[in-house]
Design a protein around this motif. Sequence first.
Motif, short mmCIF file in Angstrom:
data_model
loop_
_atom_site.label_atom_id
_atom_site.label_comp_id
_atom_site.label_asym_id
_atom_site.label_seq_id
_atom_site.Cartn_x
_atom_site.Cartn_y
_atom_site.Cartn_z
N LEU A 118 3.99 -25.00 -55.39
CA LEU A 118 4.93 -25.28 -56.47
C LEU A 118 4.96 -24.11 -57.44
CD1 LEU A 118 3.19 -28.24 -55.96
CD2 LEU A 118 5.20 -28.99 -57.25
N TYR A 196 14.22 -26.17 -54.01
CA TYR A 196 13.10 -26.00 -53.10
C TYR A 196 13.53 -25.14 -51.92
CZ TYR A 196 15.03 -29.46 -49.78
OH TYR A 196 15.82 -30.13 -48.87
N ILE A 210 8.44 -25.84 -54.10
CA ILE A 210 9.27 -26.68 -54.95
C ILE A 210 9.10 -26.24 -56.40
CG2 ILE A 210 9.86 -29.05 -55.61
CD1 ILE A 210 8.26 -30.05 -53.23
N ALA A 222 12.61 -33.16 -50.28
CA ALA A 222 11.97 -31.98 -49.71
C ALA A 222 10.79 -32.36 -48.82
CB ALA A 222 11.50 -31.05 -50.83
#
Length: 568
Positions: A118, A196, A210, A222
Amino acid sequence: MKQLLRAPHHAIRQFASRTLRSVWGHITGAPDFSIIVFQMGKVGSRTVYESLVRTYRKLRQPVDIYHSHILCNFENAEAIIRKERINPGPTLAVINAGRELRREIDSSPTRQWRIITLVRDPIARNVGTFFQVLDEHIPNWQEKYSNGMLHVEEVQQAFLNARSIHSEPVRWFDEQLLPVFGVDVFSEPFPRETGYKIYNANSRMPVLLIRLEDLNRVGALALQEFLGLKDIELVSTNIGEEKEYAELYRLFKQNPLPKDYINEMYSSRCAQTFYTPADIAGFTLKWSGPKGGHAASDTEHPPVIVYQMGKVGSKTIEHSLRYYYQSRGMDVEVYHAHFLNYLDEMEQNGRKNKISRQGLQHIHEMMALKKKIDSDPNRKWRLISLVRDPVARNIASFFQALSVNQFIPDWKERYQKGDLKVEELLEKFLSLGDDYHNYPATWFDSQLKPVFGIDVFETPFPHQTGYKIYPATGNSRLLVMRAEDLSRCASQAMFEYLGLENFTLLNSNTSDEKDYVDVYNEFKKLPLPLEYVNKIYGTKYAQHFYSAAELDAFRRKWAKEDLQIETP
């Protein structure tokens, strides 16, 4: 039961997770891969990790799930932590946990892995990380703060001195993800609108990245695409506002940070890759202070849906709204949709016609939004829709589809070689049929009215004003603006409709920024058949939102003739 290495329970720190866990079930059918939630600290990874654990446990499928922040360069990380922190013990413990996981990865060269990472507004991440390890920088901070001996200014200085925290967003992908899994996230553009991206450079270890800011919007979709999971529910955990430092954390965020520091963070490759200029402008204002905003409630500021057909300027409105709210510290939900009706049919047709992954994702996002609308009939919504010269809209939509290789898959190569003439593009455009060209004429009746019960054709539209606010129907109100009038009327319309003072537009998604700009401009020089032009401007939609004089001007623009047209 197979035993996996575990970090100490207290060791949730900058580099590694609190635990390395294995989820074991009692039935077959589990995935043939293991999962690592692997990222820099304080980017929402605990939410993803816990959500995956709960989902696989509910499915009773045996899946190894790990959570780590560091998998290489251990000695360097240790040296920096020992030098910078007064009490480095907890973080050193989790660095060792990362070592153990790396040994497990290296010991099985054929093992299949799925890597989830992330990214987040770098300053928000840095602040979150600092407070997560506050006791390592300011031992006994709670006692000092309770006794009035610790002030926000001192905390901010300690934050600014923690250089390893600030450099982590800049270097983490190059120093952690790339060496271990061979994925360079900076080698190709990141789809900011999608939120994403899946990287398949290493087929044994694909990576899903993401943006935290989009996690609630696209996270479930996702993960479904990446892992084949259905019905995953994201559960928020490890939130700063819920920690023992919550009050100090809140006060800290109200103090402006130095301009040089803000510029340094948002000029980095990480920030520039994953965030738009509008995003960065909003972040900059957020951390520059002074803070005059507040968390908005549904009563004060209901959620907004920018809802309209494509290619009418909606991205400009969406980004401008997000920027307005973010820059004032207002937590208002803003959604963007093109359709909320006939979604099941759209998905079926999309799969049948093998539309792009992004197209299917968009349909799934609309399904999630429609579910949210239907789940609470008493919730208020504010709708914003736009209209545009329908011929201009149809042409823009055609080129938008062309850019993702619809209609003529090899158009770009052929155009660059001189093998594709704009006359062929015009022929293809005109051949698309009534469903395509009449889309503007049918959108309000097929997508807005059935969902929200608002009939825009029931009362006249004020052409000179350029916008209209429709009275509430149920719990929904609607603002319609003409794209041609946005620059002159958006500020006043937003003030009347949403109470937004000093609202300004941030242009985005314009054709001048697209890869088809040259052929697009060449196409617009061609005259369109008068029969086509008259048909489009004779629809209820065109006649309702534009005056006879305006339609006459549109005809002249596209037919490229000095027409003698009688106007009623």
